[in-house]
Design an enzyme around this catalytic site. Structure first.
Site, PDB file in Angstrom:
ATOM      1  N   GLY A   1       0.810  -1.212   0.000  1.00 13.68           N
ATOM      2  CA  GLY A   1       0.000   0.000   0.000  1.00 13.68           C
ATOM      3  C   GLY A   1       0.845   1.263   0.000  1.00 13.68           C
ATOM      4  O   GLY A   1       0.498   2.253  -0.654  1.00 13.68           O
ATOM      5  N   ASP A   2       1.967   1.228   0.720  1.00 13.54           N
ATOM      6  CA  ASP A   2       2.879   2.375   0.733  1.00 13.54           C
ATOM      7  C   ASP A   2       3.502   2.575  -0.646  1.00 13.54           C
ATOM      8  O   ASP A   2       3.765   3.701  -1.064  1.00 13.54           O
ATOM      9  CB  ASP A   2       3.981   2.158   1.765  1.00 13.54           C
ATOM     10  CG  ASP A   2       3.419   1.758   3.122  1.00 13.54           C
ATOM     11  OD1 ASP A   2       2.351   2.282   3.488  1.00 13.54           O
ATOM     12  OD2 ASP A   2       4.030   0.917   3.796  1.00 13.54           O
TER      13      ASP A   2
END
Length: 310
Positions: A247-248
């Site tokens: 997600g980062d």
């Protein structure tokens, strides 16, 4: 200039063993220690994609020293505020399935928070601030909202968090928020099971104040809601090896392309590619992997999909 903020960084202690016997002494087959935290991860991804950033936040003790040195060893630019107590250690135990044991955060004082706000007061129009990750219990959950309100005019902000911190941050009108489908569902007390759901509740987040909203849905793709259109992008084909930091990487991939093009659609495509590339590898994505996976990602409008759920 790009700044990432990690209020709650960690040393991620990743342990792999084939046969875990609870209640007995176990010896690991493989172990890794890395500097972790969502903002830290965004800084790492941006570097791999050709963009420098300054990593802000709080670290303390020998674990904090490890994080700072690890970032310097990767030619990154940490500018953390030192606090009393040790930065937490998060254990990620992998033996067929993944179990996470997150450590306790050090105490962050009001004076520490003021120092961070002072750092951010030096930003100028055109800068981008990424606020990512959980908020330590010793800090008011309104911290991201307060930071957003304090930023000078013309500074764009991206927020990737959850719960109360996300709810309050959205009201302060950030440029972009990126909840995953679980975090979006938790925000409204519902379960997000389709693209239709992601669009419906993502639009509610936009109505609350966010300019743009990305909802990541793991293997089911991602949705981008802007002021002009709603876009959907599929996930490319590949074997997931590591979900940590995916997600980062979406945030880092999106931001890297947006800086270069100021095109939301192209940035969205690169975000999905970066998130997938990181998930398909044991580390973070490379520029070459992102470029290759972009070819598999079709970004289309929700209208082109017929407004259907998946």
């Amino acid at each position: 200039m790009i700044y990432t903020i990690t209020l709650n960084p960690s040393v991620d202690y990743i342990v792999r063993l084939d046969d875990l016997k609870t209640g007995l002494v176990n010896t690991v087959d493989e172990e890794t220690k890395i500097a972790g935290g969502k903002g830290v991860n965004v800084t790492k991804v941006l570097k791999r994609l050709g963009h420098d950033s300054t990593a802000l936040g709080f670290v303390g003790g020998f674990t904090g020293q490890f994080i700072e040195q690890s970032l310097k060893d990767e030619s990154l630019h940490p500018h953390f505020i030192h606090v009393e107590g040790d930065t937490r250690i998060n254990i990620k135990l992998k033996n067929g399935e993944e179990t996470e044991i997150n450590g306790l955060s050090p105490m962050i004082s009001e004076g520490n928070v003021k120092k961070l706000l002072q750092q951010l007061s030096q930003t100028v129009a055109g800068d981008i601030v990424v606020m990512a990750g959980s908020v330590p219990t010793s800090i008011d959950q309104n911290i991201y909202s307060n930071i957003l309100k304090s930023l000078p005019d013309g500074v764009q902000a991206i927020v990737d968090t959850k719960g109360k911190a996300l709810e309050e941050a959205v009201k302060a009108k950030p440029f972009l928020v990126k909840p995953n489908h679980h975090e979006l569902g938790d925000l409204f007390g519902v379960e997000i099971t389709s693209v239709k759901d992601a669009v419906e509740y993502g639009k509610k987040v936009q109505q609350m104040g966010a300019m743009n909203v990305i909802v990541s849905m793991a293997g089911d793709g991602a949705v981008l809601i802007t002021s002009n259109e709603i876009l959907f992008g599929n996930v490319p084909v590949g074997k997931v090896q590591n979900s940590v930091g995916a997600g980062d990487s979406v945030v880092g991939g999106f931001l890297s392309k947006y800086i270069e093009t100021e095109n939301l659609k192209e940035a969205f495509q690169s975000g999905i590619a970066a998130g997938s590339a990181s998930a398909f590898s044991t580390g973070f994505c490379t520029a070459e992997e992102v470029q290759e996976l972009r070819k598999q990602i079709r970004v289309q409008t929700y209208e082109e999909m017929g407004g259907r759920g998946i």
